[in-house]
Design a protein around this motif. Structure first.
Motif, PDB file in Angstrom:
ATOM      1  N   VAL A 172     -14.921  11.517 -62.546  1.00  0.00           N
ATOM      2  CA  VAL A 172     -14.465  10.825 -61.341  1.00  0.00           C
ATOM      3  C   VAL A 172     -14.916  11.540 -60.073  1.00  0.00           C
ATOM      4  N   ILE A 173     -14.999  12.865 -60.106  1.00  0.00           N
ATOM      5  CA  ILE A 173     -15.396  13.579 -58.895  1.00  0.00           C
ATOM      6  C   ILE A 173     -16.920  13.658 -58.733  1.00  0.00           C
ATOM      7  N   ASP A 174     -17.646  13.075 -59.704  1.00  0.00           N
ATOM      8  CA  ASP A 174     -19.105  13.030 -59.611  1.00  0.00           C
ATOM      9  C   ASP A 174     -19.606  11.723 -59.023  1.00  0.00           C
ATOM     10  N   LEU A 175     -18.700  10.823 -58.687  1.00  0.00           N
ATOM     11  CA  LEU A 175     -19.123   9.529 -58.151  1.00  0.00           C
ATOM     12  C   LEU A 175     -19.855   9.703 -56.818  1.00  0.00           C
ATOM     13  N   PRO A 176     -20.913   8.929 -56.605  1.00  0.00           N
ATOM     14  CA  PRO A 176     -21.673   9.056 -55.348  1.00  0.00           C
ATOM     15  C   PRO A 176     -20.868   8.608 -54.141  1.00  0.00           C
ATOM     16  N   PHE A 177     -21.036   9.334 -53.053  1.00  0.00           N
ATOM     17  CA  PHE A 177     -20.419   9.023 -51.762  1.00  0.00           C
ATOM     18  C   PHE A 177     -18.891   8.859 -51.862  1.00  0.00           C
ATOM     19  N   LEU A 178     -18.294   9.692 -52.687  1.00  0.00           N
ATOM     20  CA  LEU A 178     -16.847   9.631 -52.911  1.00  0.00           C
ATOM     21  C   LEU A 178     -16.052  10.333 -51.811  1.00  0.00           C
ATOM     22  N   PHE A 179     -16.529  11.517 -51.421  1.00  0.00           N
ATOM     23  CA  PHE A 179     -15.802  12.321 -50.434  1.00  0.00           C
ATOM     24  C   PHE A 179     -16.365  12.106 -49.032  1.00  0.00           C
ATOM     25  N   LYS A 180     -15.483  12.065 -48.062  1.00  0.00           N
ATOM     26  CA  LYS A 180     -15.894  11.857 -46.668  1.00  0.00           C
ATOM     27  C   LYS A 180     -16.523  13.106 -46.077  1.00  0.00           C
ATOM     28  N   ASP A 181     -15.951  14.254 -46.421  1.00  0.00           N
ATOM     29  CA  ASP A 181     -16.461  15.534 -45.926  1.00  0.00           C
ATOM     30  C   ASP A 181     -15.901  16.643 -46.810  1.00  0.00           C
ATOM     31  N   SER A 182     -16.259  17.894 -46.494  1.00  0.00           N
ATOM     32  CA  SER A 182     -15.826  19.021 -47.325  1.00  0.00           C
ATOM     33  C   SER A 182     -14.314  19.179 -47.338  1.00  0.00           C
ATOM     34  N   GLN A 183     -13.663  18.949 -46.212  1.00  0.00           N
ATOM     35  CA  GLN A 183     -12.205  19.088 -46.157  1.00  0.00           C
ATOM     36  C   GLN A 183     -11.520  18.078 -47.066  1.00  0.00           C
ATOM     37  N   HIS A 184     -12.062  16.888 -47.140  1.00  0.00           N
ATOM     38  CA  HIS A 184     -11.551  15.876 -48.063  1.00  0.00           C
ATOM     39  C   HIS A 184     -11.686  16.376 -49.506  1.00  0.00           C
ATOM     40  N   ALA A 185     -12.844  16.941 -49.833  1.00  0.00           N
ATOM     41  CA  ALA A 185     -13.075  17.466 -51.186  1.00  0.00           C
ATOM     42  C   ALA A 185     -12.097  18.594 -51.516  1.00  0.00           C
ATOM     43  N   TYR A 186     -11.909  19.516 -50.578  1.00  0.00           N
ATOM     44  CA  TYR A 186     -10.983  20.632 -50.814  1.00  0.00           C
ATOM     45  C   TYR A 186      -9.559  20.119 -51.050  1.00  0.00           C
ATOM     46  N   LYS A 187      -9.152  19.142 -50.241  1.00  0.00           N
ATOM     47  CA  LYS A 187      -7.794  18.591 -50.354  1.00  0.00           C
ATOM     48  C   LYS A 187      -7.575  17.995 -51.750  1.00  0.00           C
ATOM     49  N   VAL A 188      -8.575  17.312 -52.252  1.00  0.00           N
ATOM     50  CA  VAL A 188      -8.473  16.682 -53.571  1.00  0.00           C
ATOM     51  C   VAL A 188      -8.518  17.726 -54.688  1.00  0.00           C
ATOM     52  N   LEU A 189      -9.475  18.623 -54.613  1.00  0.00           N
ATOM     53  CA  LEU A 189      -9.658  19.598 -55.689  1.00  0.00           C
ATOM     54  C   LEU A 189      -8.523  20.611 -55.767  1.00  0.00           C
ATOM     55  N   ASP A 190      -7.956  20.974 -54.616  1.00  0.00           N
ATOM     56  CA  ASP A 190      -6.839  21.913 -54.606  1.00  0.00           C
ATOM     57  C   ASP A 190      -5.498  21.204 -54.830  1.00  0.00           C
ATOM     58  N   GLY A 191      -5.528  19.881 -54.821  1.00  0.00           N
ATOM     59  CA  GLY A 191      -4.308  19.107 -54.960  1.00  0.00           C
ATOM     60  C   GLY A 191      -4.088  18.579 -56.361  1.00  0.00           C
ATOM     61  N   GLU A 192      -3.347  17.502 -56.447  1.00  0.00           N
ATOM     62  CA  GLU A 192      -2.905  16.955 -57.736  1.00  0.00           C
ATOM     63  C   GLU A 192      -4.065  16.605 -58.666  1.00  0.00           C
ATOM     64  N   VAL A 193      -5.072  15.911 -58.149  1.00  0.00           N
ATOM     65  CA  VAL A 193      -6.184  15.476 -58.997  1.00  0.00           C
ATOM     66  C   VAL A 193      -6.965  16.666 -59.544  1.00  0.00           C
ATOM     67  N   GLY A 194      -7.341  17.568 -58.661  1.00  0.00           N
ATOM     68  CA  GLY A 194      -8.124  18.730 -59.097  1.00  0.00           C
ATOM     69  C   GLY A 194      -7.378  19.590 -60.086  1.00  0.00           C
TER      70      GLY A 194
END
Length: 321
Positions: free
Chosen positions: A101-123
Motif C-alpha cells: 500500500v505504501i508503494d502506490l504511485p503519487f500516494l504521499f503529498k510530501d515527506s511530512q505526510h509520509a512521516y505522519k503515516v509511517l510513524d503512525g497507526e498504518v506504519g
C-alpha cells in the motif's frame, strides 16, 4: 616475584578476554553504498547504542549488500543468520504483502505526510505484521523520493512506451510502469549499473541519493524529477537475535532507533539537495516536468492490486488532508 607478576598478568589477560567476550555484537546490513543516508543512520545508531549500554553492545555496519541482496538479508533475519537489516520495500512484499500500500504511485503529498503515516497507526501496523515472519520491525527510515533516469529525455508517459526500465521486485511498481506503457524489468540492484552500461536496460528509477552514490551519471544522461513514489527503508531486527538481548539492552536499542531515525531523515533531506547539484555538475540533465499525466495514467493502480488494504489506503489519504 616473577611468578607473581606472571600470574597477575595472566589474570588481567583472562579478564580482558572475558570482557571482550561479554560484549554483544550486532551485525547490521543494508543494500546502499557507504555514502547513503542509511549508512550514516546506522553508524549514528551504533554510537547511540554503545553510549546507552556503556559499550556492552557494539554495532558493526555492512553496506553495499555485503550480507547479501535485500531479499537474502530479510531471509537471514528469519533464519537468525543476520541480526539487523535496513532494506527497501521491494522484497518486503513477499513477506508482508500489505506493505504494497505504501508503494502506490503519487500516494504521499510530501515527506511530512509520509512521516505522519509511517510513524503512525498504518506504519506501526505494518511493522507489527513482520513478527509473524520472525522479524521485529523497529522503524521506517528514508530512502527518498524516486525519480527516473534515462538515456533520452522524458516529458510525458508516451515517452516511456517500450522503454526497458529496471524496477525492484515489487508488484506495485511493476504494475504502475506497465500501466504507463514502459517495459519494466525486475532486477537485483547489483546488476543494474552494468546492465545500463551494456544496454540490457534503458532506464531505472531511484532516489537522488542512490543515483549519486552509485555514479549513475556515467551510464544515464537524464534525470527526470517525477517523484512518483516515496521510498522508505524498513529497519528490522531478527526476532531470534532480539530475544537473546537482555531487557535493558532491548530498551537501549529502541531508544537509539528513535533518535537515529530523526538523524537519518534529516541527513537524507540534506544530502538529496546537495547531491542533486552535484549530479548537475557531473553532466546529468535534470528536468522538472508536469507530473499530472503520470498521475492520471496510474490513478487506477490501487484498485487493481489485490494486496492493497483499502482501509489502510483511506487512512493514508486522510492523513494528508
Amino acid at each position: 616475584m616473577k611468578r607473581l607478576a606472571l600470574l597477575l598478568s595472566t589474570i588481567a589477560m583472562v579478564g580482558l578476554s572475558a570482557s571482550a567476550h561479554a560484549q554483544t555484537v550486532i551485525k547490521a546490513g543494508h543494500g546502499a553504498q557507504a555514502g547513503h543516508p542509511t549508512q550514516f543512520g546506522l553508524v549514528k545508531f551504533g554510537e547511540l547504542v554503545a553510549a546507552k549500554t556503556g559499550g556492552k553492545v557494539k554495532v558493526e555496519v555492512y553496506p553495499d549488500r555485503q550480507l547479501g541482496e535485500e531479499r537474502e538479508m530479510v531471509e537471514g533475519l528469519q533464519l537468525g543468520t543476520v541480526d539487523m537489516a535496513v532494506v527497501s520495500t521491494g522484497p518486503l512484499n513477499a513477506f508482508v504483502p500489505q506493505v504494497g500500500v505504501i508503494d502506490l504511485p503519487f500516494l504521499f503529498k510530501d515527506s511530512q505526510h509520509a512521516y505522519k503515516v509511517l510513524d503512525g497507526e498504518v506504519g506501526q501496523d505494518l511493522l507489527k505484521r513482520m513478527e509473524q515472519k520472525g522479524i521485529l520491525g523497529l522503524a521506517w527510515w528514508e530512502n527518498g523520493w524516486r525519480h527516473l533516469t534515462t538515456k533520452k529525455s522524458i516529458k510525458a508517459p508516451d515517452d516511456l512506451k517500450g522503454v526497458k526500465l529496471r524496477t525492484m521486485q515489487n508488484p506495485v511498481h511493476i504494475a504502475a510502469f506497465k500501466q504507463i506503457g514502459a517495459a519494466p524489468i525486475p532486477m537485483a540492484w547489483g546488476e543494474v549499473f552494468t546492465s545500463l552500461g551494456q544496454g540490457v536496460i534503458d532506464a531505472q528509477e531511484n532516489p537522488v541519493t542512490v543515483i549519486y552514490t552509485n555514479s549513475l551519471w556515467e551510464v544515464q544522461k537524464y534525470l527526470t524529477l517525477t517523484g512518483h513514489v516515496y521510498g522508505p527503508h524498513a529497519v528490522m531486527f531478527s526476532k531470534a537475535a532480539w530475544d537473546r538481548l537482555p531487557a535493558d539492552q532491548q530498551k537501549a536499542v529502541r531508544e537509539a532507533i528513535t533518535e537515529a531515525t530523526a538523524y537519518q531523515r534529516e541527513t537524507s533531506q540534506r544530502l538529496e539537495k546537495e547531491q542533486l547539484e552535484e549530479l548537475k555538475k557531473k553532466g546529468m540533465v535534470v528536468e522538472t516536468i508536469d507530473t499530472a499525466p503520470f498521475r492520471a495514467a496510474t490513478a487506477e493502480i490501487a484498485s487493481s492490486q489485490k494486496n492493497v488494504d483499502q482501509a489502510m489506503l483511506e487512512k493514508i489519504r486522510a492523513a494528508g488532508n
